[in-house]
Design an enzyme around this catalytic site. Structure first.
Site, short mmCIF file in Angstrom:
data_model
loop_
_atom_site.label_atom_id
_atom_site.label_comp_id
_atom_site.label_asym_id
_atom_site.label_seq_id
_atom_site.Cartn_x
_atom_site.Cartn_y
_atom_site.Cartn_z
N ARG A 249 1.25 -3.20 11.30
CA ARG A 249 0.72 -1.96 10.73
C ARG A 249 -0.16 -2.26 9.52
O ARG A 249 -0.04 -3.30 8.88
CB ARG A 249 1.85 -1.02 10.33
CG ARG A 249 2.69 -1.53 9.19
CD ARG A 249 3.76 -0.54 8.76
NE ARG A 249 4.50 -1.02 7.60
CZ ARG A 249 4.09 -0.92 6.36
NH1 ARG A 249 2.91 -0.37 6.10
NH2 ARG A 249 4.81 -1.37 5.36
N LEU A 250 -1.02 -1.31 9.22
CA LEU A 250 -1.78 -1.32 7.98
C LEU A 250 -1.34 -0.11 7.18
O LEU A 250 -1.03 0.94 7.74
CB LEU A 250 -3.29 -1.22 8.26
CG LEU A 250 -3.98 -2.39 8.95
CD1 LEU A 250 -5.44 -2.05 9.21
CD2 LEU A 250 -3.88 -3.66 8.13
N ASP A 251 -1.29 -0.26 5.86
CA ASP A 251 -1.01 0.91 5.03
C ASP A 251 -2.02 2.00 5.37
O ASP A 251 -3.20 1.70 5.64
CB ASP A 251 -1.12 0.57 3.54
CG ASP A 251 -0.08 -0.46 3.12
OD1 ASP A 251 0.95 -0.57 3.79
OD2 ASP A 251 -0.32 -1.17 2.12
N LYS A 252 -1.61 3.22 5.33
CA LYS A 252 -2.46 4.34 5.75
C LYS A 252 -3.84 4.33 5.10
O LYS A 252 -4.85 4.54 5.79
CB LYS A 252 -1.77 5.67 5.48
CG LYS A 252 -2.49 6.86 6.07
CD LYS A 252 -1.69 8.15 5.88
CE LYS A 252 -2.42 9.34 6.49
NZ LYS A 252 -1.66 10.60 6.32
N THR B 173 -5.50 1.75 4.00
CA THR B 173 -6.18 0.47 4.19
C THR B 173 -7.02 0.50 5.45
O THR B 173 -6.58 0.97 6.50
CB THR B 173 -5.15 -0.69 4.30
OG1 THR B 173 -4.35 -0.70 3.12
CG2 THR B 173 -5.85 -2.03 4.44
#
Length: 261
Positions: free
Chosen positions: A19-22, A24
């Protein structure tokens, strides 16, 4: 693109394997088959996937001598480091003399405190009237570990230079003036072992592909020992990075001269 016809164990809806931070932006790895999902997940657990991020920091991060390492030392930490440098004037390459910085500082998460290591270097400094010490720093960061908000917390807490636009860690105050265009953090490069071409059947298939398919426009490469087929994916930084830095530099140049007059 969709898997080839006849591919086994296709996932009807491709699944992201990390996942990527929202806030990012950047590259996200997605599995289209169950074997690929299992293999990529294993690579993440074993820390074999190497990611590179680029960010704009509010201020000038310190570069202590005691945490400085050479390109070779960074490479030996199993992060994606280019050991050569190109000279545009002579069109030649030589061994990299670039120094990197290491942040080795544990971070607390849901399961307790765990080790967290980030390798980074500054790329560019830009003047800004709104930034801390009137400087913005473009940095390249390569996380060896993948803790929650690791890059954001390491830069804000250890180097005291939060990423521009980070509402959670920028500390508020004057930093709020830099929040208007979102978080300036992008996952722009990733290196991994191909989940199919490194199987016995897949490697035989890859060896017999025509060159225009085999190398996928430069995105597919062989490891240094020629034993593994690797994926080297990269993207350009979002346009907002350059436009923001250019606008800040122009504003500082114009208003800075006015203030001096």
């Amino acid at each position: 693109k969709p898997p080839k016809r006849g591919t086994l164990a296709i996932i009807r809806r491709p699944i992201s394997v990390h996942r990527l931070d929202k806030p990012t932006s950047g590259l996200l790895l997605v599995a289209k088959t169950k074997p690929a999902m299992v293999d990529l997940s294993k690579q993440f657990v074993e820390r074999r996937i190497q990611k590179t991020y680029t960010a704009i920091l509010n201020g000038i991060p310190d570069e202590p001598v005691e945490t400085s390492i050479t390109a070779m030392e960074a490479y030996n930490m199993n992060v994606d480091i280019d050991l050569t440098e190109e000279d545009d004037n002579t069109n030649t390459t030589s061994q990299s003399n670039t120094n990197w910085q290491v942040i080795d500082s544990p971070l607390e998460g849901k399961s307790g405190v765990k080790s967290a290591v980030t390798v980074w270097r500054p790329l560019k400094y830009v003047k800004s009237l709104k930034a801390k010490d009137n400087i913005l720093t473009l940095v390249e960061m390569k996380p060896k570990t993948g803790r929650y908000h690791q890059l954001r917390r390491h830069m804000a807490w250890i180097r005291d230079c939060p990423i521009v636009g980070d509402k959670e860690y920028d500390g508020g105050g004057n930093a709020m003036e830099l929040r208007g265009r979102g978080l300036f953090l992008c996952s722009n490069m990733v290196k991994l072992d191909h989940p199919y071409y490194n199987t016995e059947i897949g490697r035989n298939e890859w060896d017999n592909l025509p060159d225009d398919e085999k190398w996928a426009g430069g995105m597919i490469k062989l490891s240094e020992d020629c034993k593994r087929v690797e994926v080297h994916a990269s993207i350009e930084l979002p346009a907002k990075f350059d436009s923001f830095l250019n606008n800040e530099a122009e504003r500082e140049n114009k208003l800075g001269e006015t203030m001096m007059d």
